[in-house]
Design a protein around this motif. Sequence first.
Motif, PDB file in Angstrom:
ATOM      1  N   LYS A  16       0.846  -1.189   0.000  1.00 34.50           N
ATOM      2  CA  LYS A  16       0.000   0.000   0.000  1.00 34.50           C
ATOM      3  C   LYS A  16       0.879   1.235   0.000  1.00 34.50           C
ATOM      4  N   TYR A  18       0.718   5.702  -0.666  1.00 37.48           N
ATOM      5  CA  TYR A  18      -0.132   6.886  -0.746  1.00 37.48           C
ATOM      6  C   TYR A  18       0.631   8.007  -1.441  1.00 37.48           C
ATOM      7  N   THR A  24       5.366   9.425  -3.746  1.00 40.92           N
ATOM      8  CA  THR A  24       4.523   8.499  -2.992  1.00 40.92           C
ATOM      9  C   THR A  24       5.263   8.030  -1.751  1.00 40.92           C
ATOM     10  N   SER A  65      -2.496  -1.300  -3.151  1.00 42.17           N
ATOM     11  CA  SER A  65      -1.883  -0.743  -4.355  1.00 42.17           C
ATOM     12  C   SER A  65      -1.385  -1.872  -5.247  1.00 42.17           C
TER      13      SER A  65
END
Length: 237
Positions: A16, A18, A24, A65
């Motif tokens: 995962k 963000y 990111t 993700s």
Amino acid sequence: MSDSRSSVLRLEQVRKRYAAGAGTVDVLHGIDLEIAAGSFTALVGPSGSGKSTLLNLMGLLDRPSEGELWLDGQATRKLDDGARTALRGSKIGFVFQFHHLIPAFSVLENVMMPVMVTRGRADDSTRERALGLLDQVGLASRAAESPTALSGGQQQRVAIARALVTRPPLLLADEPTGNLDTQTASDVFRLLREVNADFGCAVIIVTHDLRLARQCDRIVALIDGRLATPDELASLS
């Protein structure tokens, strides 16, 4: 990896990340984890280790993700929002640190709420099941009262009954004892163990309390977004 149908929850190479400014931030790094049906697992780790992110993925509140997450044998990453919501509602019960009961509804109505939200109403069988769950948690006599009339520990018991009303195979408990005194916390933990034994649902409890974690059948620890090694896990004991 074993067959996904043999477990209630399975994560394979789950990552995962963000967005952060122009780049990111990676929060989870290739998580491989399997939760057996009917098991009782503690999820521990320091603040910032990724526990909340992992719990959100387990609860289908967010999607990976990369990687895949199977819930009760069904791959979930590519499901649309409606399908994820329906699967979450039927397969997962949630208990939080703060019970989030609704004062405008009775204790019984709060327990029936997940069914009422999904179907628009609760039928007689749901009412009977909810009353049975309140009896299980020792609060059948308080069914008609407002949850505001209950103590903190009693309100958390109602929240546990609410989480079980859909008969989910998985119960996620996020710091369910974190807002309680030591004795009440022990009582709520003991109730979760009883629920695990009596209803056969797998329980994952996120906790900072290693005393409680050591009473679980298994401890899973996160460190910097990855699963702890056996040596790192031993150092927590």
